[in-house]
Design a protein around this motif. Structure first.
Motif, PDB file in Angstrom:
ATOM      1  N   LEU A 226       0.828  -1.198   0.000  1.00 60.29           N
ATOM      2  CA  LEU A 226       0.000   0.000   0.000  1.00 60.29           C
ATOM      3  C   LEU A 226       0.868   1.257   0.000  1.00 60.29           C
ATOM      4  O   LEU A 226       0.619   2.191  -0.766  1.00 60.29           O
ATOM      5  CB  LEU A 226      -0.932  -0.001   1.214  1.00 60.29           C
TER       6      LEU A 226
ATOM      7  N   VAL B 288       0.867   4.186  -2.886  1.00 65.00           N
ATOM      8  CA  VAL B 288       0.547   5.580  -2.556  1.00 65.00           C
ATOM      9  C   VAL B 288       1.669   6.495  -3.023  1.00 65.00           C
ATOM     10  O   VAL B 288       1.430   7.550  -3.610  1.00 65.00           O
ATOM     11  CB  VAL B 288       0.291   5.737  -1.043  1.00 65.00           C
TER      12      VAL B 288
ATOM     13  N   LYS C 127      -1.781   9.090  -4.700  1.00 61.53           N
ATOM     14  CA  LYS C 127      -3.187   9.016  -4.284  1.00 61.53           C
ATOM     15  C   LYS C 127      -3.289   8.264  -2.964  1.00 61.53           C
ATOM     16  O   LYS C 127      -2.417   7.474  -2.616  1.00 61.53           O
ATOM     17  CB  LYS C 127      -4.021   8.292  -5.336  1.00 61.53           C
TER      18      LYS C 127
ATOM     19  N   GLY D  13      -4.797   5.590  -0.108  1.00 63.17           N
ATOM     20  CA  GLY D  13      -5.253   4.202  -0.053  1.00 63.17           C
ATOM     21  C   GLY D  13      -5.587   3.861   1.385  1.00 63.17           C
ATOM     22  O   GLY D  13      -5.427   4.693   2.286  1.00 63.17           O
ATOM     23  N   SER D  14      -6.033   2.633   1.628  1.00 61.17           N
ATOM     24  CA  SER D  14      -6.370   2.243   2.996  1.00 61.17           C
ATOM     25  C   SER D  14      -6.184   0.742   3.191  1.00 61.17           C
ATOM     26  O   SER D  14      -6.176  -0.026   2.230  1.00 61.17           O
ATOM     27  CB  SER D  14      -7.815   2.624   3.329  1.00 61.17           C
TER      28      SER D  14
ATOM     29  N   THR E  98      -7.676  -4.198   1.450  1.00 58.34           N
ATOM     30  CA  THR E  98      -6.915  -3.000   1.113  1.00 58.34           C
ATOM     31  C   THR E  98      -7.567  -2.309  -0.067  1.00 58.34           C
ATOM     32  O   THR E  98      -8.135  -2.953  -0.943  1.00 58.34           O
ATOM     33  CB  THR E  98      -5.444  -3.330   0.759  1.00 58.34           C
ATOM     34  N   LYS E  99      -7.478  -1.014  -0.045  1.00 64.20           N
ATOM     35  CA  LYS E  99      -7.916  -0.208  -1.180  1.00 64.20           C
ATOM     36  C   LYS E  99      -6.651   0.462  -1.690  1.00 64.20           C
ATOM     37  O   LYS E  99      -6.191   1.460  -1.140  1.00 64.20           O
ATOM     38  CB  LYS E  99      -8.964   0.823  -0.761  1.00 64.20           C
ATOM     39  N   VAL E 100      -6.066  -0.155  -2.711  1.00 65.28           N
ATOM     40  CA  VAL E 100      -4.791   0.301  -3.247  1.00 65.28           C
ATOM     41  C   VAL E 100      -5.056   1.252  -4.411  1.00 65.28           C
ATOM     42  O   VAL E 100      -5.796   0.909  -5.334  1.00 65.28           O
ATOM     43  CB  VAL E 100      -3.939  -0.903  -3.716  1.00 65.28           C
ATOM     44  N   PRO E 101      -4.472   2.447  -4.378  1.00 68.32           N
ATOM     45  CA  PRO E 101      -4.667   3.357  -5.511  1.00 68.32           C
ATOM     46  C   PRO E 101      -4.009   2.788  -6.758  1.00 68.32           C
ATOM     47  O   PRO E 101      -2.978   2.137  -6.687  1.00 68.32           O
ATOM     48  CB  PRO E 101      -3.969   4.646  -5.060  1.00 68.32           C
ATOM     49  N   ARG E 102      -4.621   3.012  -7.865  1.00 71.26           N
ATOM     50  CA  ARG E 102      -4.114   2.467  -9.126  1.00 71.26           C
ATOM     51  C   ARG E 102      -3.631   3.590 -10.032  1.00 71.26           C
ATOM     52  O   ARG E 102      -4.171   4.688 -10.022  1.00 71.26           O
ATOM     53  CB  ARG E 102      -5.203   1.678  -9.829  1.00 71.26           C
TER      54      ARG E 102
END
Length: 125
Positions: free
Chosen positions: A39, A43, A48, A50-51, A77-81
Motif C-alpha cells: 500500500l 501511494v 493518491k 489508499g487504505s 486494502t484499497k490500493v490506488p491504481r
C-alpha cells in the motif's frame, strides 16, 4: 476493604500486537505487514490515498461455557491504481473505431527531407 476491591477490578489488557502475531498461526501479522508495504509503495507511486482495514470476528462456540471462542479475520486494502493511458479514436461510417479521422483527407506524395547542415556562426568582436 477498598484495596481488595480495586485489585479485583484491575484487569491486565494483553497487547493487540501479541494477538496479531498469534492469530492464524502468525499469518495475519505477516499478511498485514506485506499489504501495508504494498500500500505504501502504491501511494508513493500514484500520489493518491489508499487504505488497509482489518476486521476481527469473535463468536462463542455453542455448547461451551461461553469462554471458548472462535476468532476469524479479514484483511482488505484499497490500493490506488495508476490511471491507464487514454487513446483517441474516430468513428467510421460503418460504426468502427479508427485511429485516423475518416473525414480528414489523406495526404499523398510526401517524402522525408534531409536536414541541411548548419553553418558555423562567427562571433562579432
Amino acid at each position: 476493604m477498598t484495596d481488595q476491591h480495586d485489585a479485583e477490578d484491575e484487569k491486565t489488557v494483553r497487547p493487540f500486537a501479541a494477538f496479531l502475531q498469534e492469530q492464524s498461526g502468525g499469518q495475519l501479522h505477516d499478511e498485514l505487514s506485506s499489504r501495508l508495504h504494498d500500500l505504501i509503495e502504491a501511494v508513493i507511486e500514484t500520489g493518491k490515498a489508499g487504505s488497509l482495514s482489518l476486521k476481527v470476528d469473535v463468536k462463542p462456540i455453542a455448547g461451551t461455557d461461553g469462554r471458548t471462542l472462535t476468532v476469524t479475520d479479514a484483511v482488505t486494502t484499497k490500493v490506488p491504481r495508476i490511471e491507464r493511458p487514454k487513446s483517441i479514436f474516430f468513428v467510421t461510417d460503418d460504426g468502427n473505431l479508427s485511429r485516423t479521422d475518416p473525414r480528414q483527407p489523406v495526404i499523398t506524395g510526401l517524402r522525408e527531407v534531409e536536414p541541411t547542415p548548419v553553418k558555423q556562426l562567427r562571433s562579432a568582436q
